[in-house]
Enzyme design. Structure first.
Site, PDB file in Angstrom:
ATOM      1  N   GLU A  48       8.138  -6.552  -6.971  1.00 18.06           N
ATOM      2  CA  GLU A  48       8.050  -7.069  -8.247  1.00 18.06           C
ATOM      3  C   GLU A  48       6.719  -7.953  -8.388  1.00 18.06           C
ATOM      4  O   GLU A  48       6.303  -8.406  -7.391  1.00 18.06           O
ATOM      5  CB  GLU A  48       9.260  -8.019  -8.233  1.00 18.06           C
ATOM      6  CG  GLU A  48       9.394  -8.752  -9.586  1.00 18.06           C
ATOM      7  CD  GLU A  48      10.488  -9.982  -9.580  1.00 18.06           C
ATOM      8  OE1 GLU A  48      10.891 -10.407  -8.426  1.00 18.06           O
ATOM      9  OE2 GLU A  48      11.018 -10.318 -10.507  1.00 18.06           O
ATOM     10  N   LYS A 117      12.816  -6.661 -16.674  1.00 16.25           N
ATOM     11  CA  LYS A 117      13.765  -7.584 -16.366  1.00 16.25           C
ATOM     12  C   LYS A 117      14.693  -8.483 -17.399  1.00 16.25           C
ATOM     13  O   LYS A 117      14.322  -9.061 -18.101  1.00 16.25           O
ATOM     14  CB  LYS A 117      13.258  -8.641 -15.171  1.00 16.25           C
ATOM     15  CG  LYS A 117      14.070  -9.464 -14.473  1.00 16.25           C
ATOM     16  CD  LYS A 117      13.336 -10.425 -13.581  1.00 16.25           C
ATOM     17  CE  LYS A 117      13.957 -11.144 -12.287  1.00 16.25           C
ATOM     18  NZ  LYS A 117      13.291 -11.833 -11.520  1.00 16.25           N
ATOM     19  N   CYS A 151      15.110  -7.609  -8.981  1.00 17.33           N
ATOM     20  CA  CYS A 151      15.069  -8.939  -8.212  1.00 17.33           C
ATOM     21  C   CYS A 151      16.432  -9.866  -8.428  1.00 17.33           C
ATOM     22  O   CYS A 151      17.595  -9.182  -8.324  1.00 17.33           O
ATOM     23  CB  CYS A 151      13.947  -9.709  -8.317  1.00 17.33           C
ATOM     24  SG  CYS A 151      13.850 -10.905  -6.901  1.00 17.33           S
TER      25      CYS A 151
HETATM   26  N1  LIG Z   1      12.195 -13.091  -8.234  1.00 19.45           N
HETATM   27  C1  LIG Z   1      13.490 -13.425  -8.434  1.00 19.45           C
HETATM   28  O1  LIG Z   1      14.300 -13.059  -9.451  1.00 19.45           O
HETATM   29  C2  LIG Z   1      14.070 -14.318  -7.389  1.00 19.45           C
HETATM   30  C3  LIG Z   1      15.566 -14.055  -7.274  1.00 19.45           C
HETATM   31  C4  LIG Z   1      16.107 -14.851  -6.287  1.00 19.45           C
HETATM   32  O2  LIG Z   1      15.369 -15.045  -5.142  1.00 19.45           O
HETATM   33  C5  LIG Z   1      17.642 -15.132  -6.075  1.00 19.45           C
HETATM   34  O3  LIG Z   1      18.077 -15.897  -5.133  1.00 19.45           O
HETATM   35  O4  LIG Z   1      18.260 -14.629  -6.953  1.00 19.45           O
END
Ligand SMILES: NC(=O)CCC(=O)C(=O)O
Length: 265
Positions: A48, A117, A151
């Site tokens: 990402e 996202k 993510c």
């Molecule tokens: N970059 C992200 O979206 C991190 C997501 C994350 O760390 C989580 O715990 O959920």
């Protein structure tokens, strides 16, 4: 891709937050490593926000306008090496603001799919600086039926289920998931694989940015929930071959999709 088999190479790399030049340079080195050697991968995937990292206070000025620079690099690479590329995600500047966007290319270098996202992660201030995407991530490159999530998106099981119901056999997940939540990362990825009986292919970054450290542990998980391959904490290219035919075999063994009772929930 031969038959249902797919050779994957996941580029787990460090990212210098706020330094796109350094990140483009590093990416080119890692991509060269990914296609070196005797067995060429069918598909390469990146983590990402590999172009800027989470330098969110300056993201307006360093995000890639319309993703043009990243798209040119990744499309040219895909074409030159005859390999599919899921371009992790980048900070992409568009008319409405900055988005966290995946671009996917087929082996001819054509942009086939993109996805921004849809769940912004407040613990990392994304909602203050980024715009949320408004549509699902469906991947069609190379004839694979798959979904894309980025993510924090993996914390939303409804989204993975929707992609599975739409036909996805695999889920591609670029990430910058930091310590101390390795337990959440591994558990959520495995849950998405088991509950949807699909492959989960997740590429995290490594290294540190300021006080935040990223544990790597990119993973490839099969539809039975077995870990096919898992990286450690360092920069690496994680490789594995998967057989998409396993999806139907697992779905036939435990017919979760036939047994659902959506009228009750
Ligand atoms: N970059 C992200 O979206 C991190 C997501 C994350 O760390 C989580 O715990 O959920």
């Amino acid at each position: 891709m031969s038959g249902n088999k797919l050779r994957l190479a996941l580029v787990q790399m460090h990212v210098d937050a706020g330094y796109p030049e350094a990140n483009f340079e590093r990416l080119e080195e890692r991509l060269a490593e990914a296609v070196a050697g005797e067995t060429k991968p069918d598909l390469i995937m990146l983590p990402e926000m590999w172009n800027t990292g989470y330098a969110l206070e300056e993201i307006e000025s360093i995000a890639d306008p319309e993703g043009e620079r990243a798209k040119a690099l990744l499309s040219g690479f895909a074409r030159k090496h005859g390999v599919q590329v899921i371009g992790g995600s980048i900070a992409e500047k568009r008319a409405g603001g900055v988005y966290n966007t995946i671009h996917a290319f087929n082996e001819c270098g054509e942009l086939t799919d993109d996805y921004s996202k849809i769940h912004l992660f407040r613990l990392m201030d994304e909602e203050k600086y980024l715009q949320a995407g408004e549509r699902l991530g469906t991947l069609t490159a190379g004839g694979i039926q798959a979904g894309m999530m980025i993510c924090y998106d993996i914390r939303f099981p409804e989204l993975a289920r929707k992609l599975a119901l739409n036909g996805a056999q695999a889920l591609f997940v670029p990430a910058q998931w930091p310590n101390p939540r390795l337990h959440h990362w591994r558990t959520l990825l495995m849950a998405r694989a088991i509950e949807n009986q699909m492959f989960v292919i997740a590429c995290n970054r490594s290294g540190e940015s300021g006080e935040t450290s990223f544990f790597g542990h990119s993973m490839i998980i099969d539809p039975w929930g077995e870990v096919v391959a898992e990286a450690g904490e360092e920069e690496t290219v994680l490789r594995a071959e998967i057989d998409l035919a396993l999806v139907e075999a697992v779905r036939a063994k435990i017919p979760v999709f036939e047994d659902r009772r959506p009228s009750l929930y």
